[in-house]
Design a protein around this motif. Structure first.
Motif, short mmCIF file in Angstrom:
data_model
loop_
_atom_site.label_atom_id
_atom_site.label_comp_id
_atom_site.label_asym_id
_atom_site.label_seq_id
_atom_site.Cartn_x
_atom_site.Cartn_y
_atom_site.Cartn_z
N ARG A 1 0.86 -1.17 0.00
CA ARG A 1 0.00 0.00 0.00
C ARG A 1 0.91 1.23 0.00
NH1 ARG A 1 -5.09 -0.65 1.87
NH2 ARG A 1 -5.01 1.34 2.94
N PHE A 2 0.46 2.31 -0.63
CA PHE A 2 1.34 3.47 -0.73
C PHE A 2 1.72 4.01 0.66
CE2 PHE A 2 -1.15 7.15 0.50
CZ PHE A 2 -2.44 6.66 0.44
N GLU A 3 0.82 3.85 1.64
CA GLU A 3 1.08 4.37 2.99
C GLU A 3 2.34 3.73 3.58
OE1 GLU A 3 -1.83 3.08 1.95
OE2 GLU A 3 -3.56 3.91 3.04
N GLU A 4 2.59 2.47 3.17
CA GLU A 4 3.71 1.72 3.75
C GLU A 4 5.04 2.06 3.08
OE1 GLU A 4 2.26 -2.22 3.09
OE2 GLU A 4 0.51 -1.83 4.34
N GLY A 5 5.02 2.47 1.82
CA GLY A 5 6.30 2.62 1.14
C GLY A 5 6.59 3.99 0.56
N PHE A 6 5.67 4.93 0.77
CA PHE A 6 5.80 6.23 0.11
C PHE A 6 7.12 6.93 0.46
CE2 PHE A 6 4.63 10.45 -1.26
CZ PHE A 6 3.67 10.24 -2.24
N GLU A 7 7.42 6.96 1.74
CA GLU A 7 8.60 7.69 2.22
C GLU A 7 9.89 7.10 1.62
OE1 GLU A 7 9.51 10.90 3.40
OE2 GLU A 7 7.44 10.52 4.03
N GLU A 8 9.94 5.77 1.52
CA GLU A 8 11.14 5.11 1.01
C GLU A 8 11.39 5.38 -0.46
OE1 GLU A 8 11.32 0.81 1.92
OE2 GLU A 8 10.26 1.43 3.76
N VAL A 9 10.31 5.41 -1.25
CA VAL A 9 10.53 5.58 -2.69
C VAL A 9 10.46 7.03 -3.14
CG1 VAL A 9 9.57 3.31 -3.18
CG2 VAL A 9 8.12 5.33 -3.43
N TRP A 10 10.09 7.92 -2.22
CA TRP A 10 9.90 9.31 -2.64
C TRP A 10 11.18 9.91 -3.19
CZ3 TRP A 10 6.21 12.28 -4.11
CH2 TRP A 10 6.51 13.63 -4.35
N GLU A 11 11.07 10.51 -4.35
CA GLU A 11 12.20 11.24 -4.94
C GLU A 11 11.69 12.60 -5.36
OE1 GLU A 11 14.76 9.08 -7.73
OE2 GLU A 11 13.74 7.26 -7.04
N ASN A 12 12.55 13.58 -5.22
CA ASN A 12 12.11 14.95 -5.48
C ASN A 12 11.81 15.25 -6.95
OD1 ASN A 12 11.95 15.85 -2.84
ND2 ASN A 12 14.15 16.22 -2.75
N ASP B 1 -8.99 2.83 -4.22
CA ASP B 1 -10.38 2.43 -4.26
C ASP B 1 -11.16 2.75 -3.00
OD1 ASP B 1 -9.24 0.62 -2.64
OD2 ASP B 1 -9.81 -1.16 -3.78
N SER B 2 -10.60 3.62 -2.16
CA SER B 2 -11.40 4.01 -1.00
C SER B 2 -11.14 5.46 -0.65
CB SER B 2 -11.10 3.10 0.20
OG SER B 2 -10.05 3.63 0.96
N ILE B 3 -12.13 6.07 -0.03
CA ILE B 3 -12.03 7.50 0.27
C ILE B 3 -11.01 7.80 1.37
CG2 ILE B 3 -13.39 9.46 1.16
CD1 ILE B 3 -15.59 8.42 -0.80
N PRO B 4 -10.97 7.00 2.46
CA PRO B 4 -9.95 7.30 3.47
C PRO B 4 -8.52 7.24 2.91
CG PRO B 4 -11.58 5.80 4.36
CD PRO B 4 -11.89 5.95 2.90
N SER B 5 -8.20 6.24 2.06
CA SER B 5 -6.83 6.18 1.50
C SER B 5 -6.57 7.36 0.59
CB SER B 5 -6.58 4.92 0.65
OG SER B 5 -7.27 3.85 1.09
N ARG B 6 -7.59 7.75 -0.16
CA ARG B 6 -7.45 8.89 -1.07
C ARG B 6 -7.15 10.17 -0.29
NH1 ARG B 6 -11.80 7.46 -3.92
NH2 ARG B 6 -10.63 6.61 -5.65
N LEU B 7 -7.82 10.35 0.83
CA LEU B 7 -7.57 11.54 1.64
C LEU B 7 -6.19 11.50 2.29
CD1 LEU B 7 -11.12 12.01 3.21
CD2 LEU B 7 -10.04 13.45 1.47
N GLU B 8 -5.74 10.29 2.63
CA GLU B 8 -4.39 10.14 3.17
C GLU B 8 -3.36 10.48 2.10
OE1 GLU B 8 -3.09 9.92 5.94
OE2 GLU B 8 -1.08 9.08 5.61
N LEU B 9 -3.61 10.05 0.87
CA LEU B 9 -2.70 10.38 -0.25
C LEU B 9 -2.67 11.90 -0.46
CD1 LEU B 9 -0.87 9.27 -2.53
CD2 LEU B 9 -2.89 9.22 -4.00
N ALA B 10 -3.83 12.53 -0.36
CA ALA B 10 -3.91 13.98 -0.53
C ALA B 10 -3.08 14.69 0.55
CB ALA B 10 -5.36 14.45 -0.47
N ARG B 11 -3.14 14.14 1.76
CA ARG B 11 -2.37 14.73 2.87
C ARG B 11 -0.86 14.64 2.58
NH1 ARG B 11 0.49 13.59 6.95
NH2 ARG B 11 0.46 11.34 6.59
N ILE B 12 -0.42 13.46 2.12
CA ILE B 12 1.00 13.25 1.83
C ILE B 12 1.45 14.17 0.68
CG2 ILE B 12 2.73 11.59 1.03
CD1 ILE B 12 1.16 9.41 2.49
N CYS B 13 0.59 14.32 -0.33
CA CYS B 13 0.95 15.16 -1.47
C CYS B 13 1.13 16.62 -1.05
CB CYS B 13 -0.09 15.07 -2.59
SG CYS B 13 -0.02 13.50 -3.43
#
Lengths: 223, 74
Positions: A95-106, A116-128
């Motif tokens: 899931r992106f929540e688990e690996g976002f920080e590791e793969v993030w590149e500027n 496929d769910s609203i809570p994950s989408r809002l979490e993605l929006a927060r990270i973005c």
């Protein structure tokens, strides 16, 4: 890659140097990734924790009898090597929540929501927002779809989902039809290209709602 | 007061696409939702005259109320 005069040689080079992150390799994600690869986007990083299953066959472009039970990100990688071998694809089975920080590149220019769910989408929006990167979101259910682009300072997606942050939408009972997924994913890919190239009209602070059954669309302004 | 109510997507099933209703002064969005038996947990977003509002918002003469269900899949 040849996209003729719709995209100039300089713009094509820009796409080739661009890195896009896609959260989800199911319905929207599969189509968006295939569109971006055909457009010549140079680097794509994608997340998905799942394997293809029989119930994906109705709408997920990389789901077929030969890929059932196989890891989605691996299947996508194989397909991309056939569509455009120049794309550098990194698939993460998580899931992106688990690996976002590791793969993030500027150099990641834009993030695509194919969740496929609203809570994950809002979490993605927060990270973005944290990473200060634009997010192209898309949501589908039954005959209906919604799509827009959110920049870090915007609250469009949060406003759109405010009433249903815990729930699932019309897709829960109506499923999702293949052409709705393909149609909304196509518009998401167009938004990604426009954000990268800085060209055209971006769906910012507004959402287009498409009703594929009644052949209607409605622009919602949200700011 | 006259208010135009527009329903979208699945909310049209067994109801209507667009209709004008005569409501008493002070009617709130939630009263319309209740009257039309719209399932609250399926609500996505609600607009009055193109501006998004909460269930507590009060309606006024001539308003256009648009109600969309939640669409959340991918």
């Amino acid at each position: 890659m040849r996209n003729f005069n719709a995209i100039s040689r300089e713009e094509q080079e820009k796409l080739k140097r661009s890195h896009v992150l896609v959260a989800g390799c199911g319905g929207l994600g599969g189509y968006v990734i295939s569109y971006l690869a055909r457009l010549g986007v140079g680097r794509i990083t994608a997340f998905d924790p799942d394997e293809f299953a029989e119930h994906n066959l109705n709408r997920q472009i990389f789901a077929d009898m030969s890929t059932i039970n196989r890891t989605k990100v691996e299947v996508v990688k194989e397909n991309l090597s056939l569509i455009n071998p120049e794309v550098k694809f990194t698939g993460i089975k998580a899931r992106f929540e688990e690996g976002f920080e590791e793969v993030w590149e500027n150099d990641i220019k834009v993030v695509v929501d194919a969740l496929d769910s609203i809570p994950s989408r809002l979490e993605l929006a927060r990270i973005c927002k944290e990473k200060e990167v634009p997010l192209v979101y898309g949501m589908v259910g039954g005959w209906y779809g919604e799509i827009g682009t959110q920049f870090p300072e915007d609250e469009t997606l949060e406003n759109l989902c405010r009433m249903g942050v815990k729930g699932q939408g019309v897709e829960k009972e109506g499923g999702v039809l293949s052409f709705v997924v393909g149609g909304i994913a196509a518009l998401q890919a167009a938004e990604v290209v426009k954000v990268i190239l800085g060209r055209g009209e971006i769906l910012r602070e507004k959402v287009i709602f498409f009703d594929f059954l009644e052949a209607e669309s409605e622009i919602m302004e949200l700011f | 007061m006259k208010v135009k109510v527009k329903l979208f997507a699945t909310f049209r099933k067994g109801r209507f696409k667009e209709e004008i209703f005569d409501y008493p002064e002070g009617t709130k969005v939630e009263d319309v939702v209740k009257q039309l038996s719209l399932p609250v947990k399926e609500l996505g977003i609600i607009f009055i005259n193109g501006k998004h509002v909460s269930l507590e918002a009060k309606l006024r003469e001539g308003d256009v109320l648009s109600i969309f269900p939640l669409v959340g899949g991918g």
